[in-house]
Write a protein that holds these residues in place. Structure first.
Motif, PDB file in Angstrom:
ATOM      1  N   MET A 187       0.850  -1.189   0.000  1.00  0.00           N
ATOM      2  CA  MET A 187       0.000   0.000   0.000  1.00  0.00           C
ATOM      3  C   MET A 187       0.888   1.242   0.000  1.00  0.00           C
ATOM      4  SD  MET A 187      -2.794  -1.256   2.833  1.00  0.00           S
ATOM      5  CE  MET A 187      -3.555   0.349   2.941  1.00  0.00           C
ATOM      6  N   PRO A 188       0.568   2.246  -0.811  1.00  0.00           N
ATOM      7  CA  PRO A 188       1.397   3.440  -0.882  1.00  0.00           C
ATOM      8  C   PRO A 188       1.474   4.123   0.471  1.00  0.00           C
ATOM      9  CG  PRO A 188      -0.225   3.379  -2.670  1.00  0.00           C
ATOM     10  CD  PRO A 188      -0.560   2.276  -1.739  1.00  0.00           C
ATOM     11  N   GLY A 189       2.692   4.542   0.830  1.00  0.00           N
ATOM     12  CA  GLY A 189       2.857   5.280   2.075  1.00  0.00           C
ATOM     13  C   GLY A 189       2.946   4.424   3.310  1.00  0.00           C
ATOM     14  N   HIS A 190       2.757   3.109   3.184  1.00  0.00           N
ATOM     15  CA  HIS A 190       2.823   2.211   4.331  1.00  0.00           C
ATOM     16  C   HIS A 190       4.044   1.309   4.193  1.00  0.00           C
ATOM     17  CE1 HIS A 190      -1.151   3.046   6.156  1.00  0.00           C
ATOM     18  NE2 HIS A 190      -1.470   3.378   4.919  1.00  0.00           N
ATOM     19  N   PRO A 191       4.908   1.272   5.220  1.00  0.00           N
ATOM     20  CA  PRO A 191       6.048   0.351   5.133  1.00  0.00           C
ATOM     21  C   PRO A 191       5.571  -1.083   5.169  1.00  0.00           C
ATOM     22  CG  PRO A 191       5.889   1.311   7.330  1.00  0.00           C
ATOM     23  CD  PRO A 191       4.862   2.001   6.475  1.00  0.00           C
TER      24      PRO A 191
ATOM     25  N   VAL B 139      -8.900 -10.965  32.316  1.00  0.00           N
ATOM     26  CA  VAL B 139      -7.454 -10.959  32.086  1.00  0.00           C
ATOM     27  C   VAL B 139      -7.178 -10.218  30.789  1.00  0.00           C
ATOM     28  CG1 VAL B 139      -7.037 -13.127  33.322  1.00  0.00           C
ATOM     29  CG2 VAL B 139      -7.504 -13.179  30.855  1.00  0.00           C
ATOM     30  N   SER B 140      -5.948  -9.740  30.648  1.00  0.00           N
ATOM     31  CA  SER B 140      -5.497  -9.164  29.386  1.00  0.00           C
ATOM     32  C   SER B 140      -4.865 -10.283  28.575  1.00  0.00           C
ATOM     33  CB  SER B 140      -4.473  -8.054  29.655  1.00  0.00           C
ATOM     34  OG  SER B 140      -3.989  -7.514  28.442  1.00  0.00           O
ATOM     35  N   ALA B 141      -5.388 -10.527  27.378  1.00  0.00           N
ATOM     36  CA  ALA B 141      -4.949 -11.666  26.573  1.00  0.00           C
ATOM     37  C   ALA B 141      -4.514 -11.207  25.188  1.00  0.00           C
ATOM     38  CB  ALA B 141      -6.061 -12.699  26.450  1.00  0.00           C
ATOM     39  N   LEU B 142      -3.521 -11.885  24.663  1.00  0.00           N
ATOM     40  CA  LEU B 142      -3.060 -11.640  23.305  1.00  0.00           C
ATOM     41  C   LEU B 142      -4.052 -12.254  22.319  1.00  0.00           C
ATOM     42  CD1 LEU B 142      -0.801 -10.718  21.323  1.00  0.00           C
ATOM     43  CD2 LEU B 142       0.249 -12.969  21.679  1.00  0.00           C
ATOM     44  N   ALA B 143      -4.452 -11.479  21.321  1.00  0.00           N
ATOM     45  CA  ALA B 143      -5.397 -11.970  20.320  1.00  0.00           C
ATOM     46  C   ALA B 143      -4.938 -11.515  18.944  1.00  0.00           C
ATOM     47  CB  ALA B 143      -6.803 -11.451  20.602  1.00  0.00           C
ATOM     48  N   PHE B 144      -5.273 -12.307  17.938  1.00  0.00           N
ATOM     49  CA  PHE B 144      -4.910 -11.990  16.555  1.00  0.00           C
ATOM     50  C   PHE B 144      -6.126 -11.374  15.865  1.00  0.00           C
ATOM     51  CE2 PHE B 144      -1.885 -15.283  17.779  1.00  0.00           C
ATOM     52  CZ  PHE B 144      -0.696 -14.693  17.376  1.00  0.00           C
ATOM     53  N   THR B 145      -6.070 -10.072  15.611  1.00  0.00           N
ATOM     54  CA  THR B 145      -7.186  -9.331  15.022  1.00  0.00           C
ATOM     55  C   THR B 145      -6.849  -8.961  13.577  1.00  0.00           C
ATOM     56  OG1 THR B 145      -6.426  -7.101  15.633  1.00  0.00           O
ATOM     57  CG2 THR B 145      -7.615  -8.362  17.318  1.00  0.00           C
ATOM     58  N   LEU B 146      -7.858  -8.495  12.861  1.00  0.00           N
ATOM     59  CA  LEU B 146      -7.682  -8.128  11.452  1.00  0.00           C
ATOM     60  C   LEU B 146      -8.390  -6.813  11.170  1.00  0.00           C
ATOM     61  CD1 LEU B 146      -6.527  -9.207   8.676  1.00  0.00           C
ATOM     62  CD2 LEU B 146      -8.870  -9.960   8.205  1.00  0.00           C
ATOM     63  N   SER B 147      -7.701  -5.935  10.463  1.00  0.00           N
ATOM     64  CA  SER B 147      -8.295  -4.680  10.032  1.00  0.00           C
ATOM     65  C   SER B 147      -9.065  -4.892   8.737  1.00  0.00           C
ATOM     66  CB  SER B 147      -7.204  -3.631   9.816  1.00  0.00           C
ATOM     67  OG  SER B 147      -7.717  -2.515   9.112  1.00  0.00           O
ATOM     68  N   ARG B 148     -10.192  -4.199   8.591  1.00  0.00           N
ATOM     69  CA  ARG B 148     -10.921  -4.258   7.327  1.00  0.00           C
ATOM     70  C   ARG B 148     -10.159  -3.564   6.197  1.00  0.00           C
ATOM     71  NH1 ARG B 148     -15.201  -3.754  10.996  1.00  0.00           N
ATOM     72  NH2 ARG B 148     -16.730  -5.450  10.874  1.00  0.00           N
ATOM     73  N   ARG B 149      -9.120  -2.824   6.536  1.00  0.00           N
ATOM     74  CA  ARG B 149      -8.280  -2.202   5.504  1.00  0.00           C
ATOM     75  C   ARG B 149      -7.201  -3.158   4.993  1.00  0.00           C
ATOM     76  NH1 ARG B 149      -8.689   1.666   9.451  1.00  0.00           N
ATOM     77  NH2 ARG B 149      -6.565   1.274  10.185  1.00  0.00           N
ATOM     78  N   SER B 150      -7.068  -4.313   5.647  1.00  0.00           N
ATOM     79  CA  SER B 150      -6.041  -5.266   5.241  1.00  0.00           C
ATOM     80  C   SER B 150      -6.382  -5.867   3.884  1.00  0.00           C
ATOM     81  CB  SER B 150      -5.928  -6.391   6.274  1.00  0.00           C
ATOM     82  OG  SER B 150      -5.128  -7.446   5.777  1.00  0.00           O
ATOM     83  N   PRO B 151      -5.383  -6.078   3.015  1.00  0.00           N
ATOM     84  CA  PRO B 151      -5.647  -6.773   1.750  1.00  0.00           C
ATOM     85  C   PRO B 151      -6.061  -8.224   1.961  1.00  0.00           C
ATOM     86  CG  PRO B 151      -3.285  -6.358   2.030  1.00  0.00           C
ATOM     87  CD  PRO B 151      -3.981  -5.627   3.127  1.00  0.00           C
ATOM     88  N   SER B 152      -5.884  -8.745   3.167  1.00  0.00           N
ATOM     89  CA  SER B 152      -6.302 -10.124   3.455  1.00  0.00           C
ATOM     90  C   SER B 152      -7.758 -10.208   3.917  1.00  0.00           C
ATOM     91  CB  SER B 152      -5.389 -10.742   4.518  1.00  0.00           C
ATOM     92  OG  SER B 152      -4.101 -10.943   3.985  1.00  0.00           O
ATOM     93  N   TYR B 153      -8.414  -9.064   4.115  1.00  0.00           N
ATOM     94  CA  TYR B 153      -9.838  -9.054   4.451  1.00  0.00           C
ATOM     95  C   TYR B 153     -10.643  -9.311   3.181  1.00  0.00           C
ATOM     96  CZ  TYR B 153     -14.411  -7.100   5.680  1.00  0.00           C
ATOM     97  OH  TYR B 153     -15.756  -6.901   5.875  1.00  0.00           O
ATOM     98  N   THR B 154     -11.566 -10.282   3.247  1.00  0.00           N
ATOM     99  CA  THR B 154     -12.290 -10.693   2.040  1.00  0.00           C
ATOM    100  C   THR B 154     -13.438  -9.771   1.666  1.00  0.00           C
ATOM    101  OG1 THR B 154     -13.908 -12.051   3.242  1.00  0.00           O
ATOM    102  CG2 THR B 154     -11.824 -13.108   2.596  1.00  0.00           C
ATOM    103  N   GLY B 155     -13.984  -9.049   2.638  1.00  0.00           N
ATOM    104  CA  GLY B 155     -15.259  -8.388   2.392  1.00  0.00           C
ATOM    105  C   GLY B 155     -16.354  -9.440   2.278  1.00  0.00           C
TER     106      GLY B 155
END
Length: 196
Positions: free
Chosen positions: A1-5, A128-144
């Motif tokens: 994505m442009p502008g994103h490392p 408790v505070s727990a580690l979780a794997f989340t996904l942004s809807r802006r991610s190219p891996s999000y299917t819509g």
């Protein structure tokens, strides 16, 4: 994505380990909402049925390694913003974390698409505070949104290093039911597989 490392799995792992170390290296809690519920291949000292608020479970992440290929992507679950999710909080003994977390990263982050986050998990035994794997809807891996025809094709064809998308979805749903957790969205998606 442009502008994103470019995202780096090792950088995300380092950040997660650093956060854990700054807390004094306690036992590590993980929030399991998919295959971590039924394929926990590391030592766990405690399991709790737990809920997180602000995220929900959805079969809306492309999988090009674990449950599909770059040519025929499959699907895996992710935590997407909004709503709530019931799953399992897993407590990993502190002494196991330095070895366990890099192995977990190899499994969950073969492509660094998840956003690891520390979420508040609520259960009958407390929160408790727990580690979780989340996904942004802006991610190219999000299917819509996928059509019923697209879902049927994925359930029929997608296979990766850990098996098929269909096996993954069915196994997760079975385990959720065994724990008394209802996921109507996953039930609805799997109905598209009945025409296979």
């Amino acid at each position: 994505m442009p502008g994103h490392p470019p995202r780096c799995a090792q950088t995300l792992l380092h950040q997660t380990l650093t956060h854990w170390q700054r807390q004094g290296c306690p036992d590590l809690w993980l929030f399991a909402y998919g295959s971590l519920i039924w394929k926990t291949d590391f030592p766990v000292a405690e399991r709790r049925i737990a809920s997180v608020h602000g995220y929900h479970r959805a079969l809306k992440m492309w999988s090009r390694v674990n449950r599909g290929t770059p040519q025929r992507p499959g699907l895996v679950l992710a935590l997407l913003p909004g709503g709530s999710c019931r799953g399992v909080a897993l407590r990993v003994p502190a002494r196991e974390v330095p070895e366990m977390l890099p192995r977990l990263w190899d499994r969950e982050m073969p492509n660094p698409v998840y956003d690891p986050r520390w979420l508040r998990c609520h259960s009958g035994e407390g929160s408790v505070s727990a580690l979780a794997f989340t996904l942004s809807r802006r991610s190219p891996s999000y299917t819509g949104e996928l059509s019923a025809q697209e879902l049927r094709q994925i359930f029929q064809d997608a296979r990766g290093r850990y098996g098929t998308t269909l096996e993954y979805a069915r196994q997760t749903l079975e385990q959720l039911h065994a724990l008394g957790i209802r996921d109507r969205g996953l039930e609805r998606l799997l109905r598209h597989a009945h025409g296979l």
